[in-house]
Design an enzyme around this catalytic site. Structure first.
Site, mmCIF file in Angstrom:
data_model
loop_
_atom_site.group_PDB
_atom_site.id
_atom_site.type_symbol
_atom_site.label_atom_id
_atom_site.label_comp_id
_atom_site.label_asym_id
_atom_site.label_seq_id
_atom_site.Cartn_x
_atom_site.Cartn_y
_atom_site.Cartn_z
ATOM 1 N N ASP A 7 0.877 -1.167 0.000
ATOM 2 C CA ASP A 7 0.000 0.000 0.000
ATOM 3 C C ASP A 7 0.922 1.227 0.000
ATOM 4 O OD1 ASP A 7 0.928 0.287 2.586
ATOM 5 O OD2 ASP A 7 -1.044 0.287 3.539
ATOM 6 N N CYS A 64 3.409 -2.931 4.035
ATOM 7 C CA CYS A 64 2.492 -1.849 4.393
ATOM 8 C C CYS A 64 3.173 -1.053 5.497
ATOM 9 C CB CYS A 64 1.097 -2.375 4.771
ATOM 10 S SG CYS A 64 1.012 -3.424 6.224
ATOM 11 N N THR A 66 2.970 -1.017 8.894
ATOM 12 C CA THR A 66 3.489 -1.858 9.976
ATOM 13 C C THR A 66 3.804 -3.280 9.532
ATOM 14 O OG1 THR A 66 1.243 -2.540 10.504
ATOM 15 C CG2 THR A 66 2.131 -0.626 11.711
ATOM 16 N N HIS A 97 12.637 -22.102 9.554
ATOM 17 C CA HIS A 97 11.675 -22.850 10.372
ATOM 18 C C HIS A 97 10.266 -22.858 9.797
ATOM 19 C CE1 HIS A 97 14.091 -22.763 14.415
ATOM 20 N NE2 HIS A 97 14.793 -23.226 13.395
ATOM 21 N N HIS A 132 10.305 -29.285 11.421
ATOM 22 C CA HIS A 132 9.595 -28.073 10.988
ATOM 23 C C HIS A 132 8.576 -28.401 9.895
ATOM 24 C CE1 HIS A 132 12.226 -25.824 13.525
ATOM 25 N NE2 HIS A 132 13.283 -26.357 12.924
HETATM 26 C C1 RB5 Z 1 -2.049 2.685 6.320
HETATM 27 O O1 RB5 Z 1 -2.197 3.911 6.905
HETATM 28 C C2 RB5 Z 1 -1.662 1.643 7.361
HETATM 29 O O2 RB5 Z 1 -2.734 1.365 8.179
HETATM 30 C C3 RB5 Z 1 -1.177 0.394 6.670
HETATM 31 O O3 RB5 Z 1 -0.071 0.693 5.896
HETATM 32 C C4 RB5 Z 1 -0.751 -0.754 7.563
HETATM 33 O O4 RB5 Z 1 0.172 -0.336 8.518
HETATM 34 C C5 RB5 Z 1 -1.821 -1.578 8.120
HETATM 35 O O5 RB5 Z 1 -1.601 -2.581 8.792
#
Ligand code: RB5
Length: 148
Positions: A7, A64, A66, A97, A132
């Site tokens: 994203d 993304c 996080t 693993h 594993h």
């Molecule tokens: C986008 O703002 C953010 O929520 C997305 O990149 C991600 O971190 C979601 O898990």
């Protein structure tokens, strides 16, 4: 061939990883997003995960902000083992693993050089198999039961 998807929160890191793959002569397909406009991560997570799940591609890397959202969507797909790696050790273990077929990285969490080292170690490591594999077989069995 590696499928890439992000994203807007993972776009910048995805571009850096593309450069790494080019340097290493590894083929990839960028499934988007292609601009910094705000988008919904499930749309791009799906594009990559569906094709890893159906065997069209062997592996993928998702990005993304996080890495959490991409992990959640990717692991909905049968046969996908998506690992949200947070450092070099978890990236290595993800292959050794868990035989993760999708690596997930947080573009707002990781430093660029660290993330590139993580991609490299995930690509270069080998699945350990043995006990594993037995654990992955159990996951597959549970997945099959849930999807009946
Ligand atoms: C986008 O703002 C953010 O929520 C997305 O990149 C991600 O971190 C979601 O898990």
């Amino acid at each position: 061939m590696i499928l890439l998807g992000s994203d807007h929160g993972g776009l910048e890191l995805k571009e850096s990883v593309k450069a790494l793959l080019e340097e290493r002569g590894i083929g990839y397909e960028d499934c988007g997003t292609y601009s910094t406009d705000s988008v919904d991560y499930p749309d791009f997570g799906e594009k990559v995960s569906r094709r890893v799940s159906n065997g069209e591609a062997e592996k993928g890397i998702l990005f993304c902000g996080t890495g959490i959202g991409m992990s959640i969507i990717a692991n909905k797909f049968p046969g996908v083992r998506a690992a949200l790696a947070t450092d070099l050790f978890t990236a290595q273990m993800a292959k050794e693993h868990n035989n993760a077929n999708i690596l997930v990285l947080g573009g707002r969490v990781l430093q660029k050089e660290q993330a590139l080292s993580m991609v490299a170690v995930w690509l270069d490591s080998q699945f350990d198999g043995g006990r594993h594999q037995q654990r992955l077989d159990k996951i597959r069995q549970i997945e099959n039961e849930l999807n009946k």
